[in-house]
Design a protein around this motif. Sequence first.
Motif, PDB file in Angstrom:
ATOM      1  N   GLY A  60       0.781  -1.226   0.000  1.00  0.00           N
ATOM      2  CA  GLY A  60       0.000   0.000   0.000  1.00  0.00           C
ATOM      3  C   GLY A  60       0.813   1.275   0.000  1.00  0.00           C
ATOM      4  O   GLY A  60       0.291   2.345  -0.286  1.00  0.00           O
ATOM      5  N   GLY A  61       2.081   1.195   0.321  1.00  0.00           N
ATOM      6  CA  GLY A  61       2.888   2.407   0.392  1.00  0.00           C
ATOM      7  C   GLY A  61       4.365   2.084   0.350  1.00  0.00           C
ATOM      8  O   GLY A  61       4.776   0.960   0.046  1.00  0.00           O
ATOM      9  N   LYS A  62       5.160   3.098   0.656  1.00  0.00           N
ATOM     10  CA  LYS A  62       6.611   2.941   0.650  1.00  0.00           C
ATOM     11  C   LYS A  62       7.189   3.447   1.968  1.00  0.00           C
ATOM     12  O   LYS A  62       6.604   4.300   2.633  1.00  0.00           O
ATOM     13  CB  LYS A  62       7.232   3.702  -0.522  1.00  0.00           C
ATOM     14  CG  LYS A  62       6.822   3.177  -1.896  1.00  0.00           C
ATOM     15  CD  LYS A  62       7.505   3.952  -3.000  1.00  0.00           C
ATOM     16  CE  LYS A  62       7.125   3.396  -4.363  1.00  0.00           C
ATOM     17  NZ  LYS A  62       7.807   4.129  -5.466  1.00  0.00           N
ATOM     18  N   LYS A  63       8.345   2.900   2.330  1.00  0.00           N
ATOM     19  CA  LYS A  63       9.051   3.318   3.530  1.00  0.00           C
ATOM     20  C   LYS A  63      10.472   3.743   3.162  1.00  0.00           C
ATOM     21  O   LYS A  63      11.042   3.286   2.168  1.00  0.00           O
ATOM     22  CB  LYS A  63       9.124   2.152   4.538  1.00  0.00           C
ATOM     23  CG  LYS A  63       7.777   1.625   4.991  1.00  0.00           C
ATOM     24  CD  LYS A  63       7.061   2.563   5.935  1.00  0.00           C
ATOM     25  CE  LYS A  63       5.792   1.922   6.499  1.00  0.00           C
ATOM     26  NZ  LYS A  63       5.096   2.803   7.453  1.00  0.00           N
ATOM     27  N   ALA A  64      11.026   4.630   3.969  1.00  0.00           N
ATOM     28  CA  ALA A  64      12.373   5.134   3.717  1.00  0.00           C
ATOM     29  C   ALA A  64      13.415   4.148   4.256  1.00  0.00           C
ATOM     30  O   ALA A  64      13.257   3.576   5.330  1.00  0.00           O
ATOM     31  CB  ALA A  64      12.554   6.493   4.372  1.00  0.00           C
ATOM     32  N   ILE A  65      14.474   3.967   3.497  1.00  0.00           N
ATOM     33  CA  ILE A  65      15.616   3.138   3.900  1.00  0.00           C
ATOM     34  C   ILE A  65      16.889   3.958   3.687  1.00  0.00           C
ATOM     35  O   ILE A  65      17.074   4.573   2.632  1.00  0.00           O
ATOM     36  CB  ILE A  65      15.689   1.831   3.082  1.00  0.00           C
ATOM     37  CG1 ILE A  65      14.414   1.009   3.263  1.00  0.00           C
ATOM     38  CG2 ILE A  65      16.924   1.019   3.481  1.00  0.00           C
ATOM     39  CD1 ILE A  65      14.224   0.458   4.660  1.00  0.00           C
ATOM     40  N   ILE A  66      17.775   3.948   4.672  1.00  0.00           N
ATOM     41  CA  ILE A  66      19.046   4.674   4.569  1.00  0.00           C
ATOM     42  C   ILE A  66      20.152   3.700   4.181  1.00  0.00           C
ATOM     43  O   ILE A  66      20.372   2.691   4.866  1.00  0.00           O
ATOM     44  CB  ILE A  66      19.406   5.370   5.890  1.00  0.00           C
ATOM     45  CG1 ILE A  66      18.324   6.394   6.267  1.00  0.00           C
ATOM     46  CG2 ILE A  66      20.762   6.055   5.788  1.00  0.00           C
ATOM     47  CD1 ILE A  66      18.573   7.077   7.609  1.00  0.00           C
ATOM     48  N   ALA A  67      20.841   3.991   3.093  1.00  0.00           N
ATOM     49  CA  ALA A  67      22.019   3.217   2.695  1.00  0.00           C
ATOM     50  C   ALA A  67      23.207   3.738   3.496  1.00  0.00           C
ATOM     51  O   ALA A  67      23.722   4.834   3.230  1.00  0.00           O
ATOM     52  CB  ALA A  67      22.268   3.357   1.199  1.00  0.00           C
ATOM     53  N   PHE A  99      22.434   7.047  11.600  1.00  0.00           N
ATOM     54  CA  PHE A  99      21.008   7.352  11.465  1.00  0.00           C
ATOM     55  C   PHE A  99      20.285   6.162  10.836  1.00  0.00           C
ATOM     56  O   PHE A  99      20.786   5.528   9.899  1.00  0.00           O
ATOM     57  CB  PHE A  99      20.820   8.607  10.611  1.00  0.00           C
ATOM     58  CG  PHE A  99      21.415   9.837  11.217  1.00  0.00           C
ATOM     59  CD1 PHE A  99      20.694  10.600  12.121  1.00  0.00           C
ATOM     60  CD2 PHE A  99      22.716  10.219  10.914  1.00  0.00           C
ATOM     61  CE1 PHE A  99      21.249  11.730  12.699  1.00  0.00           C
ATOM     62  CE2 PHE A  99      23.280  11.351  11.485  1.00  0.00           C
ATOM     63  CZ  PHE A  99      22.543  12.107  12.380  1.00  0.00           C
ATOM     64  N   SER A 100      19.110   5.875  11.377  1.00  0.00           N
ATOM     65  CA  SER A 100      18.303   4.762  10.869  1.00  0.00           C
ATOM     66  C   SER A 100      16.833   5.155  10.901  1.00  0.00           C
ATOM     67  O   SER A 100      16.449   6.137  11.544  1.00  0.00           O
ATOM     68  CB  SER A 100      18.533   3.495  11.696  1.00  0.00           C
ATOM     69  OG  SER A 100      18.178   3.721  13.052  1.00  0.00           O
ATOM     70  N   ALA A 113      14.072  11.659   1.968  1.00  0.00           N
ATOM     71  CA  ALA A 113      14.739  11.279   0.719  1.00  0.00           C
ATOM     72  C   ALA A 113      14.960  12.495  -0.164  1.00  0.00           C
ATOM     73  O   ALA A 113      15.995  12.618  -0.840  1.00  0.00           O
ATOM     74  CB  ALA A 113      13.915  10.227  -0.019  1.00  0.00           C
ATOM     75  N   GLN A 114      14.016  13.424  -0.169  1.00  0.00           N
ATOM     76  CA  GLN A 114      14.152  14.619  -0.997  1.00  0.00           C
ATOM     77  C   GLN A 114      15.204  15.580  -0.445  1.00  0.00           C
ATOM     78  O   GLN A 114      15.859  16.307  -1.206  1.00  0.00           O
ATOM     79  CB  GLN A 114      12.802  15.316  -1.108  1.00  0.00           C
ATOM     80  CG  GLN A 114      11.741  14.505  -1.840  1.00  0.00           C
ATOM     81  CD  GLN A 114      10.366  15.134  -1.758  1.00  0.00           C
ATOM     82  OE1 GLN A 114      10.214  16.251  -1.262  1.00  0.00           O
ATOM     83  NE2 GLN A 114       9.353  14.418  -2.226  1.00  0.00           N
ATOM     84  N   GLN A 115      15.380  15.596   0.874  1.00  0.00           N
ATOM     85  CA  GLN A 115      16.309  16.540   1.493  1.00  0.00           C
ATOM     86  C   GLN A 115      17.726  15.990   1.620  1.00  0.00           C
ATOM     87  O   GLN A 115      18.661  16.766   1.819  1.00  0.00           O
ATOM     88  CB  GLN A 115      15.799  16.937   2.891  1.00  0.00           C
ATOM     89  CG  GLN A 115      14.471  17.684   2.890  1.00  0.00           C
ATOM     90  CD  GLN A 115      14.563  19.036   2.227  1.00  0.00           C
ATOM     91  OE1 GLN A 115      15.614  19.681   2.244  1.00  0.00           O
ATOM     92  NE2 GLN A 115      13.459  19.468   1.616  1.00  0.00           N
ATOM     93  N   CYS A 116      17.893  14.690   1.494  1.00  0.00           N
ATOM     94  CA  CYS A 116      19.212  14.075   1.714  1.00  0.00           C
ATOM     95  C   CYS A 116      20.216  14.569   0.660  1.00  0.00           C
ATOM     96  O   CYS A 116      20.020  14.343  -0.542  1.00  0.00           O
ATOM     97  CB  CYS A 116      19.101  12.557   1.656  1.00  0.00           C
ATOM     98  SG  CYS A 116      20.683  11.711   1.943  1.00  0.00           S
ATOM     99  N   PRO A 117      21.303  15.226   1.067  1.00  0.00           N
ATOM    100  CA  PRO A 117      22.262  15.768   0.089  1.00  0.00           C
ATOM    101  C   PRO A 117      23.100  14.705  -0.608  1.00  0.00           C
ATOM    102  O   PRO A 117      23.660  14.965  -1.677  1.00  0.00           O
ATOM    103  CB  PRO A 117      23.136  16.694   0.946  1.00  0.00           C
ATOM    104  CG  PRO A 117      23.062  16.126   2.321  1.00  0.00           C
ATOM    105  CD  PRO A 117      21.670  15.566   2.454  1.00  0.00           C
ATOM    106  N   SER A 118      23.184  13.509  -0.033  1.00  0.00           N
ATOM    107  CA  SER A 118      24.006  12.458  -0.639  1.00  0.00           C
ATOM    108  C   SER A 118      23.169  11.377  -1.301  1.00  0.00           C
ATOM    109  O   SER A 118      23.710  10.345  -1.720  1.00  0.00           O
ATOM    110  CB  SER A 118      24.907  11.824   0.434  1.00  0.00           C
ATOM    111  OG  SER A 118      24.119  11.204   1.445  1.00  0.00           O
ATOM    112  N   SER A 119      21.851  11.595  -1.380  1.00  0.00           N
ATOM    113  CA  SER A 119      20.931  10.606  -1.985  1.00  0.00           C
ATOM    114  C   SER A 119      21.087   9.228  -1.356  1.00  0.00           C
ATOM    115  O   SER A 119      21.003   8.195  -2.031  1.00  0.00           O
ATOM    116  CB  SER A 119      21.160  10.528  -3.504  1.00  0.00           C
ATOM    117  OG  SER A 119      20.927  11.776  -4.117  1.00  0.00           O
ATOM    118  N   ALA A 120      21.322   9.226  -0.041  1.00  0.00           N
ATOM    119  CA  ALA A 120      21.500   7.960   0.664  1.00  0.00           C
ATOM    120  C   ALA A 120      20.175   7.331   1.073  1.00  0.00           C
ATOM    121  O   ALA A 120      20.139   6.171   1.490  1.00  0.00           O
ATOM    122  CB  ALA A 120      22.368   8.175   1.901  1.00  0.00           C
TER     123      ALA A 120
END
Length: 301
Positions: A60-67, A99-100, A113-120
């Motif tokens: 139903g949706g998406k969740k953020a994941i940090i690489a 950060f997690s 995801a939109q604000q992350c400067p390193s597209s992580a």
Amino acid sequence: MKQIAILSGKGGSGKTSICAALIDLISQNHSLSMVDADVDTANLNLLIPCTEQTEQSFQGGKKAIIAQESCIRCGICLKYCRFHAVHRTLDDSGLNPRFSIDLLACEGCAVCAQQCPSSAISMHPTQDGVWYRSSSEYGECFHAHLFAGHENSGKLVSTIISAARRYVQNSAVDLILVDGPPGIGCPVIAVCNQSDLALIVTEPTPSGIHDMQRILDTIRYFDLPAFLIINKFDLHLQNTEQILEQCEREDVPVLGQIPFDPQFNEAILHAQPITRYAADSPSNQAIHAIWQQLKSQVLNS
């Protein structure tokens, strides 16, 4: 093909039990499919035994994941998350921040995801539940289970109703009966959006009258014809009269009134519709009369 939604505006009004009884009666003269749209706590199968035929996952949706290998530890995600889903801890050395994302707290808004400067940070689809097509002696039943703590129940309701409608296009089914969820939220809106008319089940209590008005307002927004059933009408005759007067003012036909009947609850304990459990009970006779009104005013029109 017509789609009839049975709604209540509140829980505990007897909606599912009445729905099961109508399924038993309707199936004697019509081919039908059923949808249990209460995806948070589906329980129509307690009275209508079903055998699962297919199972599908629901995303139903998406969740953020940090690489972590791409994260520069700037903390911008922590700053912009309004749902406190970003957690800051220290690595094994105790010197560098890490950060997690708390997936239960993440709303999938993608701001991080939109604000992350390193597209992580990237957004990944998540499984929020499962839905089923099951068979019963009355016809095919479509129902679902939304995982605890997950959202998008309205989208899941739309998914199973659409699946039911696709199924009946290739069959001889002429009626879809939807056991709707309580309340007036997104799941109810999803039901109304695809239905042809609504049966409202209420009871003569202050909360029943209040929530009946709320569901009537919701149905009116979708320009759906509405019919009313008063359950346990003899518990408070003054409130019942108030409901009847309100329906007359708002031009809502009343299909019938069901008396309080201990055998109604006994049928639930025996996992049967009242039409199967106690043929001579007052509630069963009232539901038969409602079925006759439904046939003459709706199905044969």
